[in-house]
Design a protein around this motif. Structure first.
Motif, mmCIF file in Angstrom:
data_model
loop_
_atom_site.group_PDB
_atom_site.id
_atom_site.type_symbol
_atom_site.label_atom_id
_atom_site.label_comp_id
_atom_site.label_asym_id
_atom_site.label_seq_id
_atom_site.Cartn_x
_atom_site.Cartn_y
_atom_site.Cartn_z
ATOM 1 N N GLN A 189 0.837 -1.210 0.000
ATOM 2 C CA GLN A 189 0.000 0.000 0.000
ATOM 3 C C GLN A 189 0.871 1.259 0.000
ATOM 4 O O GLN A 189 0.564 2.234 -0.688
ATOM 5 N N ILE A 190 1.958 1.223 0.749
ATOM 6 C CA ILE A 190 2.885 2.357 0.780
ATOM 7 C C ILE A 190 3.529 2.541 -0.592
ATOM 8 O O ILE A 190 3.660 3.664 -1.091
ATOM 9 N N GLU A 191 3.912 1.417 -1.230
ATOM 10 C CA GLU A 191 4.511 1.497 -2.566
ATOM 11 C C GLU A 191 3.517 2.050 -3.583
ATOM 12 O O GLU A 191 3.888 2.837 -4.451
ATOM 13 N N LEU A 192 2.254 1.677 -3.483
ATOM 14 C CA LEU A 192 1.229 2.222 -4.378
ATOM 15 C C LEU A 192 1.057 3.720 -4.162
ATOM 16 O O LEU A 192 0.909 4.488 -5.128
ATOM 17 N N GLU A 193 1.099 4.149 -2.920
ATOM 18 C CA GLU A 193 1.023 5.575 -2.614
ATOM 19 C C GLU A 193 2.230 6.309 -3.212
ATOM 20 O O GLU A 193 2.096 7.387 -3.795
ATOM 21 N N LEU A 194 3.416 5.704 -3.086
ATOM 22 C CA LEU A 194 4.625 6.280 -3.653
ATOM 23 C C LEU A 194 4.503 6.416 -5.168
ATOM 24 O O LEU A 194 4.833 7.457 -5.741
ATOM 25 N N ILE A 195 4.017 5.385 -5.832
ATOM 26 C CA ILE A 195 3.842 5.419 -7.291
ATOM 27 C C ILE A 195 2.883 6.535 -7.677
ATOM 28 O O ILE A 195 3.118 7.266 -8.648
ATOM 29 N N ASP A 196 1.827 6.693 -6.914
ATOM 30 C CA ASP A 196 0.870 7.766 -7.177
ATOM 31 C C ASP A 196 1.538 9.137 -7.068
ATOM 32 O O ASP A 196 1.374 9.992 -7.938
ATOM 33 N N VAL A 197 2.310 9.345 -6.014
ATOM 34 C CA VAL A 197 3.005 10.623 -5.825
ATOM 35 C C VAL A 197 4.035 10.826 -6.938
ATOM 36 O O VAL A 197 4.137 11.899 -7.532
ATOM 37 N N LEU A 198 4.805 9.797 -7.233
ATOM 38 C CA LEU A 198 5.834 9.882 -8.273
ATOM 39 C C LEU A 198 5.253 10.195 -9.650
ATOM 40 O O LEU A 198 5.871 10.906 -10.435
ATOM 41 N N SER A 199 4.086 9.645 -9.942
ATOM 42 C CA SER A 199 3.491 9.844 -11.273
ATOM 43 C C SER A 199 3.250 11.318 -11.567
ATOM 44 O O SER A 199 3.249 11.723 -12.724
ATOM 45 N N ARG A 200 3.124 12.117 -10.546
ATOM 46 C CA ARG A 200 2.932 13.559 -10.735
ATOM 47 C C ARG A 200 4.218 14.239 -11.193
ATOM 48 O O ARG A 200 4.190 15.394 -11.604
ATOM 49 N N TYR A 201 5.332 13.541 -11.094
ATOM 50 C CA TYR A 201 6.642 14.099 -11.423
ATOM 51 C C TYR A 201 7.220 13.528 -12.720
ATOM 52 O O TYR A 201 8.397 13.744 -13.011
ATOM 53 N N LYS A 202 6.413 12.835 -13.499
ATOM 54 C CA LYS A 202 6.915 12.155 -14.696
ATOM 55 C C LYS A 202 7.668 13.102 -15.626
ATOM 56 O O LYS A 202 8.800 12.821 -16.024
ATOM 57 N N LYS A 203 7.064 14.223 -15.989
ATOM 58 C CA LYS A 203 7.718 15.162 -16.911
ATOM 59 C C LYS A 203 9.000 15.724 -16.311
ATOM 60 O O LYS A 203 10.009 15.861 -16.991
ATOM 61 N N SER A 204 8.965 16.034 -15.028
ATOM 62 C CA SER A 204 10.147 16.562 -14.356
ATOM 63 C C SER A 204 11.266 15.525 -14.316
ATOM 64 O O SER A 204 12.439 15.855 -14.531
ATOM 65 N N ILE A 205 10.929 14.275 -14.047
ATOM 66 C CA ILE A 205 11.926 13.202 -14.001
ATOM 67 C C ILE A 205 12.621 13.073 -15.348
ATOM 68 O O ILE A 205 13.853 13.018 -15.429
ATOM 69 N N ILE A 206 11.844 13.054 -16.421
ATOM 70 C CA ILE A 206 12.412 12.929 -17.765
ATOM 71 C C ILE A 206 13.289 14.135 -18.092
ATOM 72 O O ILE A 206 14.418 13.992 -18.574
ATOM 73 N N SER A 207 12.774 15.318 -17.814
ATOM 74 C CA SER A 207 13.513 16.546 -18.108
ATOM 75 C C SER A 207 14.813 16.637 -17.312
ATOM 76 O O SER A 207 15.879 16.920 -17.877
ATOM 77 N N GLU A 208 14.751 16.398 -16.026
ATOM 78 C CA GLU A 208 15.939 16.528 -15.179
ATOM 79 C C GLU A 208 16.963 15.430 -15.463
ATOM 80 O O GLU A 208 18.169 15.666 -15.360
ATOM 81 N N ALA A 209 16.514 14.249 -15.834
ATOM 82 C CA ALA A 209 17.460 13.188 -16.212
ATOM 83 C C ALA A 209 18.251 13.613 -17.443
ATOM 84 O O ALA A 209 19.467 13.405 -17.519
ATOM 85 N N GLY A 210 17.569 14.220 -18.403
ATOM 86 C CA GLY A 210 18.254 14.727 -19.587
ATOM 87 C C GLY A 210 19.263 15.808 -19.244
ATOM 88 O O GLY A 210 20.384 15.827 -19.756
ATOM 89 N N LYS A 211 18.895 16.698 -18.337
ATOM 90 C CA LYS A 211 19.805 17.770 -17.915
ATOM 91 C C LYS A 211 21.004 17.213 -17.152
ATOM 92 O O LYS A 211 22.119 17.734 -17.258
ATOM 93 N N ALA A 212 20.775 16.172 -16.363
ATOM 94 C CA ALA A 212 21.876 15.561 -15.611
ATOM 95 C C ALA A 212 22.959 15.062 -16.560
ATOM 96 O O ALA A 212 24.159 15.217 -16.294
#
Length: 150
Positions: free
Chosen positions: A5-28
């Motif tokens: 249940q905690i992992e599902l909550e984490l996935i839900d929170v993380l999904s809001r950051y999808k565009k940021s994750i992709i963008s920042e990984a490219g910048k890294a």
């Protein structure tokens, strides 16, 4: 609350950051010097300030961690160039001779880790991936006919 249940909550929170994750990984990666050799490029991603993992922890994890109080994200990397090696089995060598006399190859150039902990610093989940660095679009640098296209 169960771990799943905690992992599902984490996935839900993380999904809001999808565009940021992709963008920042490219910048890294963009912060690294691609004129360097593959090993030096990967080493700079893993170890240099302002690049790669340091950038991801400062910017991506920093933004994620400060925007909510439930989870903490951290990144880490291990520069694994030329260690450890994978040695081929004799039956495999007999079936098809390799391109080097040692019949071994490095496992990866980079080990990349992401770790999520809760506010009490208890590990919720972690992931590790190994990457073989290739600046060119070729799997086998000795045989450009074997190419990967993206």
């Amino acid at each position: 609350m169960s771990k799943s249940q905690i992992e599902l909550e984490l996935i839900d929170v993380l999904s809001r950051y999808k565009k940021s994750i992709i963008s920042e990984a490219g910048k890294a990666w963009a912060n690294c010097n691609f004129l360097l050799s593959e090993p030096k490029l990967v080493k700079s991603f893993a170890m240099e300030s302002g690049k790669g993992v340091h950038y991801l922890n400062s910017v991506l994890a920093g933004n994620f961690n400060s925007s909510q109080q439930r989870f903490v994200l951290k990144f880490a990397a291990v520069y694994t160039h030329q260690r450890p090696y994978v040695k081929r089995r004799r039956t495999n060598i007999l079936a098809r001779k390799g391109s080097n006399g040692s019949e071994r190859c490095e496992l990866a150039d980079l080990g990349f880790l992401s770790v999520f902990v809760d506010s009490n610093k208890k590990v919720i989940t972690s992931r590790a991936s190994f990457f073989q660095a290739k600046k060119d679009e070729s799997i086998d640098n000795k045989n450009p006919a074997v190419a990967v296209r993206f």
